[in-house]
Design an enzyme around this catalytic site. Structure first.
Site, PDB file in Angstrom:
ATOM      1  CE1 TYR A 158      -2.218   1.061   3.466  1.00  0.00           C
ATOM      2  CE2 TYR A 158       0.005   0.159   3.340  1.00  0.00           C
ATOM      3  CZ  TYR A 158      -0.857   1.248   3.336  1.00  0.00           C
ATOM      4  OH  TYR A 158      -0.357   2.511   3.211  1.00  0.00           O
ATOM      5  CB  CYS A 159      -6.964  -5.144   5.770  1.00  0.00           C
ATOM      6  SG  CYS A 159      -7.396  -4.499   7.407  1.00  0.00           S
ATOM      7  N   PRO A 160      -5.125  -7.738   4.902  1.00  0.00           N
ATOM      8  CG  PRO A 160      -5.018 -10.081   4.623  1.00  0.00           C
ATOM      9  CD  PRO A 160      -4.747  -8.761   3.914  1.00  0.00           C
TER      10      PRO A 160
END
Length: 81
Positions: A16-18
Site C-alpha cells: 500500500y502507498c507510499p
C-alpha cells in the site's frame, strides 16, 4: 494495448502507498536514462500517486491501465536535459 518494452519489472502487489512509490523511486534511481520500468500494483491509490511521482520528477508515464484488481504502469526514466 500496445506492447511496451521494459528493462525492469516492479511487482508491488499487496503493498500500500507510499511503499510502491518509494520502491519505484529506488528502481528508477538505478536505471539508465530512457529505460522503462513496468509496475504491477494492487493498491488503487497508485492511480493517483504514480502519475504524481512522474509529473513531479519529470519521468514520462508512457501508459497506465487497469485489469480487474490490478494496475499496470510503464514509466520511462527521463533523459538528461
Amino acid at each position: 494495448m500496445e506492447h511496451i518494452e521494459h528493462a525492469q519489472l516492479l511487482d508491488t502487489q499487496g503493498l500500500y502507498c507510499p511503499e510502491p512509490v518509494m520502491m519505484l523511486h529506488g528502481v528508477v534511481r538505478k536505471m539508465a536514462p530512457g529505460e522503462v520500468v513496468k509496475i504491477i500494483a494492487s493498491d488503487p491509490s497508485t492511480e493517483r500517486d504514480i502519475p504524481k511521482f512522474c509529473n513531479f520528477l519529470g519521468h514520462p508515464l508512457l501508459q497506465q491501465q487497469q485489469e480487474g484488481d490490478l494496475y499496470f504502469y510503464w514509466v520511462q526514466k527521463k533523459k538528461p536535459a
